[in-house]
Design a protein around this motif. Structure first.
Motif, PDB file in Angstrom:
ATOM      1  N   SER A  87      21.491  16.200  71.289  1.00  0.00           N
ATOM      2  CA  SER A  87      22.527  16.746  71.915  1.00  0.00           C
ATOM      3  C   SER A  87      21.598  17.681  72.987  1.00  0.00           C
ATOM      4  O   SER A  87      20.354  17.507  72.927  1.00  0.00           O
TER       5      SER A  87
ATOM      6  N   ALA B  59      21.749  11.861  60.781  1.00  0.00           N
ATOM      7  CA  ALA B  59      22.896  12.599  60.949  1.00  0.00           C
ATOM      8  C   ALA B  59      23.891  11.974  61.686  1.00  0.00           C
ATOM      9  O   ALA B  59      25.258  11.913  61.172  1.00  0.00           O
ATOM     10  N   ARG B  60      23.448  11.234  62.804  1.00  0.00           N
ATOM     11  CA  ARG B  60      24.395  10.393  63.606  1.00  0.00           C
ATOM     12  C   ARG B  60      25.234   9.412  62.705  1.00  0.00           C
ATOM     13  O   ARG B  60      26.298   9.030  62.930  1.00  0.00           O
ATOM     14  N   GLU B  61      24.283   8.797  61.915  1.00  0.00           N
ATOM     15  CA  GLU B  61      25.106   7.541  61.069  1.00  0.00           C
ATOM     16  C   GLU B  61      25.814   8.098  59.926  1.00  0.00           C
ATOM     17  O   GLU B  61      26.635   7.524  59.562  1.00  0.00           O
ATOM     18  N   LEU B  62      25.757   9.197  59.551  1.00  0.00           N
ATOM     19  CA  LEU B  62      26.599   9.914  58.479  1.00  0.00           C
ATOM     20  C   LEU B  62      27.708  10.340  58.937  1.00  0.00           C
ATOM     21  O   LEU B  62      28.688  10.416  58.407  1.00  0.00           O
ATOM     22  N   SER B  63      27.853  10.766  60.246  1.00  0.00           N
ATOM     23  CA  SER B  63      28.803  11.272  60.905  1.00  0.00           C
ATOM     24  C   SER B  63      30.237  10.321  61.229  1.00  0.00           C
ATOM     25  O   SER B  63      29.752   9.080  61.169  1.00  0.00           O
TER      26      SER B  63
END
Length: 206
Positions: free
Chosen positions: A155, A202-206
């Motif tokens: 981000s 975190a992106r993979e989990l979202s």
């Protein structure tokens, strides 16, 4: 064949050519003698411009040195950006390669060599310590874009944090090179990579 892309205004192109020529001339002079023995007149003569033109563009000897240092900061960004593009999905390799390339190039730069040789040069030292704000801001802004608009996909806030930390630490190595036996690129990769890995996870989990 017609050129593609936006047309660069003549004045902007001419100014960039002037700055490049002058900074290249300064680099040439630094390979011949120490920064303390180089005057604005020397740089103007070598660059093929008048002293007044040099003053108008850079303001002072300090301004000239700062512009040269900004180019070093751009080298850091370019090395890291290129390494990110060349090591998709492997942030540790990207940091090791990008920082390794920058440290090697910086160590060979004649201004850095002048800074480290002989008596202390407070004007050069201040450029990357007390007066390093312009370098930090410039390089951080550019590098943050690389982290945001690449496979890292950080981000804007995350990119700013990561870029600022990397630039600040990398520049600190210039006046105080790592001790023999230390692998600075690997050390910094170990330090900074978990931050990026957490972003990717975190992106993979979202």
């Amino acid at each position: 064949m017609p050129r593609t892309g936006p047309r660069v205004p003549y004045q902007e192109a001419a100014r960039e050519l002037l700055r490049t020529s002058v900074l290249d001339a300064m680099r040439e002079l630094l390979t011949e003698r120490d920064w303390s023995k180089i005057t604005l007149g020397d740089v103007a003569t070598r660059g093929g411009v008048s002293r007044q033109t040099l003053y108008n563009e850079f303001g002072s000897r300090s301004g000239l040195a700062q512009s040269y240092a900004l180019r070093l900061a751009d080298d850091l960004v370019d090395h890291v950006h290129s390494a990110i593009d060349g090591n998709v999905g492997d942030v540790r390799a990207a940091f090791r390669e990008g920082l390794g390339g920058f440290f090697l190039e910086a160590a060979a730069d004649p201004l850095v060599q002048s800074l480290l040789a002989g008596e202390v040069k407070l004007d050069l030292l201040r450029l990357i310590t007390l007066d390093a704000g312009p370098l930090l801001e410039h390089a951080t802004e550019r590098l943050a874009v690389a982290f945001q608009h690449s496979w890292v996909g950080a981000s804007a806030a995350e990119s700013a944090v990561l870029a600022h930390a990397l630039v600040r630490i990398a520049l600190s190595y210039i006046p105080t090179p790592p001790a023999p036996g230390r692998n600075a690129p690997a050390d910094l990769s170990d330090l900074l990579s978990p931050y990026v890995e957490a972003i990717l996870a975190a992106r993979e989990l979202s």
